[in-house]
Design an enzyme around this catalytic site. Structure first.
Site: not given
Lengths: 500, 181, 460
Positions: C273, C291
């Site tokens: 991110e 994940r």
């Protein structure tokens, strides 16, 4: 007792034996690929030059793309190509350097295992192919001992052949290839030990068709005699003139105490998939065959027999059918005992027919027989009977054929096509008419998804679409209820509304 | 049989050209309805069938403790529920008094917490003086913390739910005695 | 190895998603269910179910012992943890490793490295990525000091967190204490760990992320996503690729993400991110999610891969089947998360029984949902009901298709955010693209006087 591996032939040999090799497109194969990959098969008998040609001609799909997609979808199970020597797609012989390119491209696109067979069981030819395949990077090369019944094809013959092949570092395994399903339990009990005695540590596999119902029991004998692998097929692609059923073989092997490292659940799922597919596409499933004693004598498959009977009837000679079979047996022996696999049954049968209806034997000979006698199909297992050879060669046509140029060299062949095309495309253009290759390329990437249930439903919807008077419809079958409600005609703007 | 998105798209292509406005497929595993309104197709599904419970194979291994059994007991893993053991349970008042008490209801179903965080003192106890907008508890729903306000001035008369327990829609969390100064 | 039986330790739409890929690959699925999910749609689709505890998440889906025991009991060779719950829990990954069960995710060390957001920042620094000014806080005093040096507003984030849970913006030092308390409580409820850290709040920032896939030796990226449409740090709308990025900026962000994953020798699916600071025209590393993410379908749409299948392939020990140059990104995809919330009443969760659920369908439309008529939305879990994903040749085409789908999709019985999404995509600012993370709050604020509480389940 022992660990036995299974090789699945559904997609190649099963398809070829039962469905003319024209069933099974890329989507149908790719959909089941992940499941086939996890079953635990040692390899998949996947393609051949026949199948590659059919992909282009019948499906308009890129056979190289199909190999690549399958290889990517099956990281655990090697794909096998089966080849018969110096020939690719077309019936003309190819030059060795052309065949080398064929093998190079097969390996590059993802084929890892190669079965090499020679219809005359000529060791030299087999070793030549194996050498080229190894040079191309073939990881596993399995050479065929092609089985047949004749005076010359005894245990000693096969043992000698095995002895020659086992010495080559280009051969990893041998397999008994029994395309006519002639191998009996009794013969297996002598043949296998005879082979073993010459093979040392090299593994042996068995591939025997179910044509007269012998192979499922022969397989068990072979398992007890320590065979390393058995070749089988799934669901509707098994039995008939194809190979024994995988689920049945698995159950039998386990019953007899052998270890088979196979995922039984996935085996069932894969078999069910092909069953649903065969129903959706109206493809006849293989049926368990009954024993036919006469077949062991003439080895003519049902199709060849019926064609020949019809030809005799057309000539007003139906009453001479009973003379035909002994003539077939005699011609086969005179021609050096070719193994009765396509194209030889037809060749032998036609010659027997010519001999019957002609002024004298071998007064008429086909081009095929001449080519065979000239060794263009390979070196006959034993030489032709000398008188017959003379008669065949004395025909003027024989002189013409023997003067035919050999296959062009690869570099020559390349010049006939546009210089910038890929090797993959070149190999197709060199062996097939241009319009077929063009049509295949124009149709774009092949679809990748197939659902047999949806296929059936789509067929129904297509039928209904051409019957505009049908408004409301309910169809009920066990486990399925389908209802359709009609209405106003589809608005013309419907297609444009939902963008690109 | 199962139909996936690609199959539905292929079916729609055929239906688009036909006059049918609705297709319904029912099997014992699913029910799928494709409906056209104007230019738009919609799909509606019902998944049928009964979930298949895991059954150990005959003669197979032992079932280890803690797995598969439908025990109502929570297994603490160091979360907020550990605070549950330390707090008092509900105090019950006599019926005649109850009529004048003001109920504090949960704004949402969820987990009722008496303290702002584990280990911290509760917002209120029985007897605590509250005003209209005093925060008396937190209810946690779908991972979001919702403050519960007294809604009335007075004193906390009873606390009806145990800390860190589940409370249903409109459950009464506490009662306030509005007349006590 | 060849995976034959998988325990899925999750629920709702992601459980269905994993089941779908397993059906295609021939992997037997055993779904771990809480008592509340025994009759759910995924429970009916799975090959088997095994109950792991009562409804509350901490007793079931967050219960490491119950999950691992279930896997052992059913003889599953691997566990797929989905997203949320235990998907980034090092204790689960460890327990798997010591039980000889494959954890479908990265290694224990990698989880520890990026699961702890402070450790992730350290690794990012080592890998040469720029960071948002900020740091760890162990107590209120430290928080006050750090916040003073960063400058208000600051963001409080959960160290063990993800998915925006436990995040809050703090405008001034007076609000700091209460905000830290709330974040701590939410973090503990969601992740079992109440630690928090602070970061500078970037006023005009875009949340860009890069999907990466590694096999422990090589890493490739699968393009960018823009997830700037957020309310209280929960994503509502995501798109791929991130629109309106200069090619050099896009390439720099993608390279940074790959560099970070390579630095960790990352194995599995992950998302790096990034915060794009629009005012300063630079980007910072925010965190890495180790994940599969809720919004993975938009990446699948543009790159044509099945990301769950890729996870499984890596978990089976296979090397990546492709190199970066093999990848082609096509068109533009947008996803709307439809939640069981009444957006006109401050997004109050709306548990209850769904009476009707129908979605537009057709070419390039995908709806991932576990919701159909008769499904109970329980209060114990998150409120995600459905993901609507569309693909188009470009963003404008995708938007057109999205409008069509939102307009023709209906959910009745519980309040839901379909009408909110319809309103957002009709907004010219959204249509223009490239909004920053404050956009949605501004959008909602501007519409507040016009919103009346909607009748339950119907459009306003």
């Amino acid at each position: 007792m022992s660990q036995i591996e299974l090789i699945d032939v559904s997609i190649r040999d099963g398809n070829q034996s039962l469905w003319g090799a024209v069933a099974l497109n890329t989507a149908q194969i790719l959909t089941i690929a992940p499941i086939l990959d996890r079953i635990g098969f040692r390899a998949l008998d996947f393609t051949s030059s026949t199948h590659i040609g059919i992909a282009v001609r019948n499906h308009r799909e890129n056979p190289w793309e199909r190999i690549r997609l399958m290889h990517a979808a099956m990281p655990n199970t090697p794909l096998q190509f089966i080849g018969t020597g110096l020939r690719f797609i077309s019936w003309d012989m190819a030059s060795p350097d052309f065949m080398q390119l064929v093998y190079d491209r097969l390996v590059a696109n993802g084929v890892e295992r190669f079965a090499v067979m020679d219809p005359m069981n000529d060791a030299t030819a087999l070793l030549q192919s194996a050498r080229m395949i190894r040079k191309a990077g073939g990881a596993e090369i399995v050479a065929a001992l092609t089985y047949t019944l004749s005076d010359v094809h005894d245990d000693a013959f096969y043992a000698a052949l095995a002895g020659e092949l086992v010495r080559s570092s280009d051969i990893d395994r041998l397999y008994i290839k029994d395309p006519s399903g002639l191998l009996t339990e009794q013969r297996a009990r002598t043949l296998l030990p005879a082979l073993r005695a010459r093979m040392g540590e090299m593994p042996l596999e068995l591939h025997s068709h179910c044509t007269i119902g012998l192979s499922s029991r022969t397989y068990m004998v072979a398992a007890d005699l320590g065979i390393e692998a058995l070749q089988v097929a799934l669901g509707p692609l098994a039995n008939g003139s194809s190979l024994p059923d995988a689920e049945r073989a698995f159950a039998n092997l386990r019953e007899m105490g052998h270890g088979v490292d196979i995922d039984e659940r996935l085996l069932g799922i894969a078999a069910a998939y092909f069953t649903h597919l065969s129903r959706a596409e109206n493809l006849p499933p293989g049926r368990v065959q009954d024993y036919d004693a006469t077949y062991l004598r003439h080895q003519l498959a049902g199709g060849v027999m019926s064609t020949t009977r019809r030809q005799l009837a057309e000539l007003g000679l139906a009453h001479r059918f009973d003379e035909l079979i002994p003539e077939v047996v005699r011609v086969r022996a005179e021609l050096g005992h070719p193994i009765m696999v396509t194209p030889f049954p037809q060749m032998v049968c036609s010659q027997a027919l010519f001999n019957l209806i002609g002024t004298e034997r071998y007064a008429n000979v086909s081009d095929q027989v001449i080519r065979y006698a000239l060794g263009k199909f390979g070196r006959p297992t034993v030489p032709l009977e000398p008188n017959v050879l003379d008669r065949v060669m004395s025909h003027p046509r024989a002189r013409e054929i023997s003067r035919e140029a050999g296959p062009p060299a690869l570099s020559e062949l390349r010049k006939r096509f546009a210089p910038g095309i890929s090797d993959d495309e070149f190999l197709l253009r060199a062996t097939m008419p241009a319009h077929l290759v063009d049509a295949m390329l124009a149709s774009g990437p092949a679809p990748r998804h197939y659902n047999p249930a949806a296929a059936t439903l789509m067929k129904l919807l297509r039928e209904l679409a051409v019957r505009p008077r049908v408004t409301d419809l309910v169809i009920e079958r066990p486990g399925l209820r389908l209802s359709l409600r009609g209405g106003r005609p589809a608005p013309a703007a419907a297609q444009a509304a939902v963008g690109s | 049989m199962q139909l996936d998105d690609e199959d539905v798209r292929a079916i729609l292509q055929l239906l688009d050209a036909a006059t049918f406005d609705e297709l319904q497929i029912e099997t014992d595993r699913f029910n799928l309805t494709l409906r056209r309104t104007g230019a738009a197709w919609t799909r509606e599904s019902r998944t049928l069938g009964v979930p298949r419970e895991w059954v150990p194979p005959p003669g197979g291994g032992t079932v280890e403790a803690g797995a598969g059994a439908a025990t109502p007991q929570a297994i603490p893993t160091g979360t907020a529920t550990e605070a549950a053991t330390a707090t008092p349970t509900a105090v019950v008042t006599r019926t005649s008094e109850r009529d004048r008490l003001v109920a504090v209801q949960t704004p949402l179903p969820g987990t009722f917490y008496r303290s702002p965080r584990p280990g911290a003192p509760p917002f209120v106890e029985v007897g605590t003086r509250v005003e209209h907008d005093t925060v008396v508890a937190i209810v946690e729903t779908m991972k979001l913390m919702n403050s519960v306000y007294a809604g009335s001035s007075g004193r906390i008369a009873e606390i009806c739910c145990a800390d860190a327990t589940l409370v249903a829609q409109q459950a009464i969390l506490m009662r306030i005695d509005p007349e006590v100064p | 190895m060849i995976l034959r039986r998988l325990l899925i330790a999750n629920r709702g739409e992601i459980a269905l998603r994993v089941i779908r890929t397993c059906e295609r690959l021939g992997i037997e699925t055993v779904l771990a269910v809480s008592a509340a999910d025994r009759d759910s749609v995924p429970a009916k689709r799975a090959d088997r179910i095994v109950e792991i505890g009562p409804a509350p998440a901490h007793a079931s889906y967050l219960n490491v012992a119950a999950v691992v025991n279930a896997a052992r009991t059913v003889g599953a060779q691997a566990i797929h943890p989905g997203y949320g719950f235990l998907s980034e829990n090092a204790a689960l990954a460890s327990a798997c490793a010591s039980s000889g069960i494959v954890f479908i995710g990265p290694t224990v060390a990698q989880l520890a490295a990026v699961g702890d957001k402070l450790s992730a920042r350290r690794h990012a620094l080592e890998a040469g990525l720029p960071l948002v000014p900020g740091g760890a806080v162990a107590n209120l005093d430290e928080a006050r000091t750090l916040a003073a040096s960063i400058g208000f507003p600051v963001l409080i984030k959960a160290v063990a967190g993800g998915g925006g849970r436990g995040m809050q913006r703090v405008e001034s030092v007076e609000q700091l204490e209460a905000a830290i308390d709330r974040s701590t409580a939410e973090a503990r409820a969601a992740f079992g760990d109440g630690r928090v850290y602070l970061e500078r709040y970037v006023a005009a920032g875009r949340h860009i992320e890069v999907q990466v896939l590694g096999d422990g030796e090589r890493v490739i990226h699968l393009g960018t996503r823009d997830c700037s449409i957020q309310r209280r740090y929960q994503k509502l709308i995501e798109e791929a690729p991130a629109p309106l990025l200069e090619p050099e900026m896009r390439a720099a962000i993608e390279s940074a993400a790959v560099a970070f994953a390579v630095h960790l020798a990352y194995r599995g699916l992950g998302t790096v991110e990034i915060l794009l600071d629009c005012e300063r025209d630079c980007f910072y590393f925010l965190e890495m999610n180790a994940r599969i993410q809720v919004e993975h379908p938009v990446t699948e749409a543009i790159c044509g891969l099945d990301l769950v299948a890729e996870q499984i392939a890596v978990a089976e020990g296979r090397a990546l089947g492709m190199v970066q140059d093999d990848l082609r990104f096509e068109g533009h995809a947008i996803e709307c998360r439809i939640n069981a919330e009444d957006w006109c009443s401050d997004f109050q969760p709306s548990p209850g029984r769904v009476e009707h659920a129908s979605f537009a369908t057709g070419a390039r439309i995908r709806v991932d949902t576990h919701v159909e008529a008769g499904v109970e939305i329980a209060p114990f879990y998150d409120s995600l009901m459905a993901k609507i994903i569309v693909h188009g040749d470009d963003r404008a085409a995708a938007l057109g298709r999205l409008g069509h789908v939102l307009h023709h999709s209906t959910i009745r019985g519980v309040a839901n955010t379909l009408s909110l999404h319809r309103a957002i995509i009709a907004d010219p600012t959204f249509a223009a693209g490239g909004m920053h993370t404050g956009y949605l709050e501004q959008f909602l604020a501007s519409r507040a006087p016009l919103r009346a509480p909607a009748p339950l389940g119907g459009p306003p």
